[in-house]
Design a protein around this motif. Structure first.
Motif, short mmCIF file in Angstrom:
data_model
loop_
_atom_site.label_atom_id
_atom_site.label_comp_id
_atom_site.label_asym_id
_atom_site.label_seq_id
_atom_site.Cartn_x
_atom_site.Cartn_y
_atom_site.Cartn_z
N GLY A 290 7.18 -0.18 1.51
CA GLY A 290 8.43 -0.70 2.06
C GLY A 290 8.19 -1.86 3.02
O GLY A 290 7.06 -2.28 3.25
N LYS A 291 9.27 -2.36 3.56
CA LYS A 291 9.22 -3.43 4.56
C LYS A 291 8.99 -2.80 5.93
O LYS A 291 9.77 -1.97 6.39
CB LYS A 291 10.55 -4.19 4.56
N ASP B 63 11.13 0.46 5.68
CA ASP B 63 12.41 0.43 4.98
C ASP B 63 12.19 0.11 3.51
O ASP B 63 11.78 -1.00 3.17
CB ASP B 63 13.32 -0.62 5.63
N PHE B 64 12.46 1.06 2.63
CA PHE B 64 12.27 0.84 1.20
C PHE B 64 13.38 -0.04 0.63
O PHE B 64 13.15 -0.80 -0.29
CB PHE B 64 12.25 2.17 0.44
N HIS B 65 14.58 0.03 1.20
CA HIS B 65 15.69 -0.76 0.68
C HIS B 65 15.49 -2.25 0.93
O HIS B 65 16.00 -3.08 0.18
CB HIS B 65 17.01 -0.30 1.30
N GLY B 66 14.73 -2.60 1.97
CA GLY B 66 14.47 -4.00 2.27
C GLY B 66 13.64 -4.70 1.20
O GLY B 66 13.60 -5.91 1.13
N THR B 67 12.99 -3.91 0.36
CA THR B 67 12.18 -4.48 -0.73
C THR B 67 12.83 -4.25 -2.09
O THR B 67 12.23 -4.54 -3.11
CB THR B 67 10.77 -3.86 -0.73
N ASN B 68 14.05 -3.69 -2.08
CA ASN B 68 14.78 -3.35 -3.30
C ASN B 68 14.02 -2.36 -4.18
O ASN B 68 14.19 -2.35 -5.39
CB ASN B 68 15.13 -4.61 -4.10
N LYS B 69 13.19 -1.55 -3.58
CA LYS B 69 12.48 -0.50 -4.31
C LYS B 69 12.97 0.84 -3.79
O LYS B 69 13.46 0.96 -2.68
CB LYS B 69 10.97 -0.63 -4.12
N LYS B 70 12.82 1.86 -4.62
CA LYS B 70 13.27 3.19 -4.26
C LYS B 70 12.17 4.20 -4.52
O LYS B 70 11.27 3.96 -5.34
CB LYS B 70 14.51 3.56 -5.08
N GLN C 259 10.75 7.09 -6.43
CA GLN C 259 11.03 7.42 -7.83
C GLN C 259 10.48 8.79 -8.18
O GLN C 259 9.37 9.16 -7.75
CB GLN C 259 10.40 6.39 -8.76
#
Length: 107
Positions: free
Chosen positions: A31-32, A73-80, A82
């Motif tokens: 993440g970021k 922050d995982f959303h800051g890298t557009n990754k989730k 999984q």
């Protein structure tokens, strides 16, 4: 002294513990890393990891790095995060436990 945040996961089992979800994988993306109270020039390093029954580094701060309070922050890298389930898995309700560990030394 640095630090490391690790995670490991138990086997996915049904409630009766009569069946395991073999081949299932949980992947945590890199993440970021951000801080409002740390030195942005010396952040910890985030790594993408597929969790296993042994500890995997999620964040690592080498000596003199990562001082302060940090977030990933995982959303800051557009990754989730999984979850991958094999297509031939038996339909049931399964659960696994993720154990997080913060150690005061890089690993």
């Amino acid at each position: 002294v640095g630090w490391s945040l690790t995670a490991k996961i138990s086997a996915f089992e049904n409630e009766a513990k009569t069946r395991q979800l073999r081949g299932a994988k949980v992947t945590i993306p890199a993440g970021k890393v951000d801080s409002k109270q740390g030195n942005p020039l010396f952040p910890p390093v985030a790594s993408e990891r597929t969790l296993a029954d042994s500890s995997q580094n999620i964040l690592v701060a080498e000596k003199e790095n990562g001082l302060g309070t940090w977030t990933e922050d995982f959303h800051g890298t557009n990754k989730k995060v999984q979850l991958e389930v094999p297509p031939d898995a038996y339909v049931d309700t399964y659960k696994a436990e993720i154990t997080w560990s913060l150690q005061d030394a890089p690993k």
